[in-house]
Write an enzyme that holds these catalytic residues in place. Structure first.
Site, short mmCIF file in Angstrom:
data_model
loop_
_atom_site.label_atom_id
_atom_site.label_comp_id
_atom_site.label_asym_id
_atom_site.label_seq_id
_atom_site.Cartn_x
_atom_site.Cartn_y
_atom_site.Cartn_z
N ASN A 47 0.74 -1.18 -0.06
CA ASN A 47 -0.23 -0.05 0.05
C ASN A 47 0.89 0.95 0.02
O ASN A 47 1.95 1.41 0.45
CB ASN A 47 -0.96 0.03 1.05
CG ASN A 47 -0.58 -0.34 2.36
OD1 ASN A 47 0.50 -0.69 2.63
ND2 ASN A 47 -1.26 0.16 3.42
N VAL A 48 0.28 2.29 -0.60
CA VAL A 48 1.09 3.59 -0.76
C VAL A 48 0.06 4.63 -0.44
O VAL A 48 -0.70 4.97 -1.34
CB VAL A 48 1.62 3.58 -2.34
CG1 VAL A 48 2.33 4.98 -2.26
CG2 VAL A 48 2.57 2.43 -2.56
N GLU A 49 0.09 5.24 0.79
CA GLU A 49 -0.70 6.26 1.16
C GLU A 49 -0.12 7.72 0.69
O GLU A 49 0.74 7.94 -0.09
CB GLU A 49 -0.88 6.03 2.78
CG GLU A 49 -1.37 4.79 2.96
CD GLU A 49 -1.65 4.56 4.48
OE1 GLU A 49 -1.21 5.66 5.31
OE2 GLU A 49 -2.28 3.61 5.09
N CYS A 58 -4.44 0.79 -2.33
CA CYS A 58 -4.19 -0.20 -1.85
C CYS A 58 -3.05 -1.21 -2.45
O CYS A 58 -2.69 -1.12 -3.44
CB CYS A 58 -5.41 -1.18 -1.87
SG CYS A 58 -6.66 -0.68 -0.55
N GLU A 60 -3.09 -4.03 -3.37
CA GLU A 60 -3.80 -4.69 -4.43
C GLU A 60 -3.40 -3.85 -5.63
O GLU A 60 -3.35 -4.40 -6.77
CB GLU A 60 -4.95 -5.18 -4.23
CG GLU A 60 -5.33 -6.14 -3.01
CD GLU A 60 -5.48 -5.79 -1.65
OE1 GLU A 60 -5.08 -4.65 -1.70
OE2 GLU A 60 -5.91 -6.41 -0.80
N CYS A 91 -9.98 -5.75 1.03
CA CYS A 91 -11.09 -4.93 0.83
C CYS A 91 -12.12 -5.27 -0.46
O CYS A 91 -11.58 -5.76 -1.38
CB CYS A 91 -10.80 -3.55 0.99
SG CYS A 91 -10.07 -2.72 -0.52
N CYS A 94 -10.68 -4.07 -3.80
CA CYS A 94 -9.55 -4.93 -3.98
C CYS A 94 -9.85 -6.36 -4.62
O CYS A 94 -9.41 -6.88 -5.57
CB CYS A 94 -8.52 -5.03 -3.01
SG CYS A 94 -7.66 -3.31 -3.02
N1 THU Z 1 -5.31 -1.63 2.65
C1 THU Z 1 -4.71 -2.50 1.58
O1 THU Z 1 -3.71 -2.13 1.10
N2 THU Z 1 -5.71 -3.45 1.13
C2 THU Z 1 -6.65 -3.88 1.38
O2 THU Z 1 -7.20 -4.83 1.07
C3 THU Z 1 -7.19 -3.26 2.78
C4 THU Z 1 -6.69 -2.06 3.22
C5 THU Z 1 -4.69 -0.55 3.12
C6 THU Z 1 -5.29 0.75 2.81
C7 THU Z 1 -4.60 1.48 3.73
O3 THU Z 1 -3.46 2.06 3.31
C8 THU Z 1 -4.39 0.69 5.01
O4 THU Z 1 -4.64 -0.56 4.46
C9 THU Z 1 -5.62 0.89 6.29
O5 THU Z 1 -6.80 0.63 5.72
#
Ligand code: THU
Length: 131
Positions: A47-49, A58, A60, A91, A94
């Site tokens: 994940n890259v916020e 996310c 994925e 999620c 994804c």
């Molecule tokens: N996140 C993912 O990367 N994939 C998922 O399927 C669930 C959530 C990440 C998004 C965010 O950066 C962190 O998890 C918290 O929600």
């Protein structure tokens, strides 16, 4: 591809490696994902916020980008992990991304063992619905 011979430990290890590269300063919830592709390739993502929170990507998303940029193909077996390396259920959004590139038969590892995408995203909307 014979799904009996999938090396789940190898995919899990790669997902944990990818998780360590996550950029998650806001949620502090790193996620890693890795997958076996139909031609035998292994790919991964994290994940890259973003400071604009809603724009975070996310893991994925990163995986699917890696799939396409490294040559395409179909997702066969997927492992998604949290910061402790435990299997994480992707999620909803994804699951849709994974379904697009793996279809109903792609396998996703869960604490109950591998599950099909058909089980993880029943009655999915997908490319066939646009025909
Ligand atoms: N996140 C993912 O990367 N994939 C998922 O399927 C669930 C959530 C990440 C998004 C965010 O950066 C962190 O998890 C918290 O929600």
């Amino acid at each position: 591809m014979n799904t009996e011979t999938i090396n789940w430990n190898q995919i899990h290890d790669l997902a944990k490696e990818a998780m360590k590269k996550a950029y998650a300063p806001y949620s502090k919830f790193p996620v890693g994902v890795a997958a076996l592709v139909s031609d035998g390739r292994l790919i991964s993502g994290c994940n890259v916020e973003n400071a604009s929170y809603g724009l975070g990507l996310c893991a994925e998303c990163s995986l699917v980008s890696a799939l396409v940029t490294s040559g395409g193909g179909r997702l066969v077996a997927i492992v998604c992990v949290d910061g402790a390396g435990n299997f994480l259920a992707p999620c909803g959004r994804c699951r849709q991304l994974l379904f697009e590139h793996g279809g109903n038969d792609a396998l996703l590892m869960t604490p109950d063992g591998p599950q099909t995408m058909a089980a993880m995203l029943p009655w999915a909307f997908g490319p066939d619905d646009l025909l």
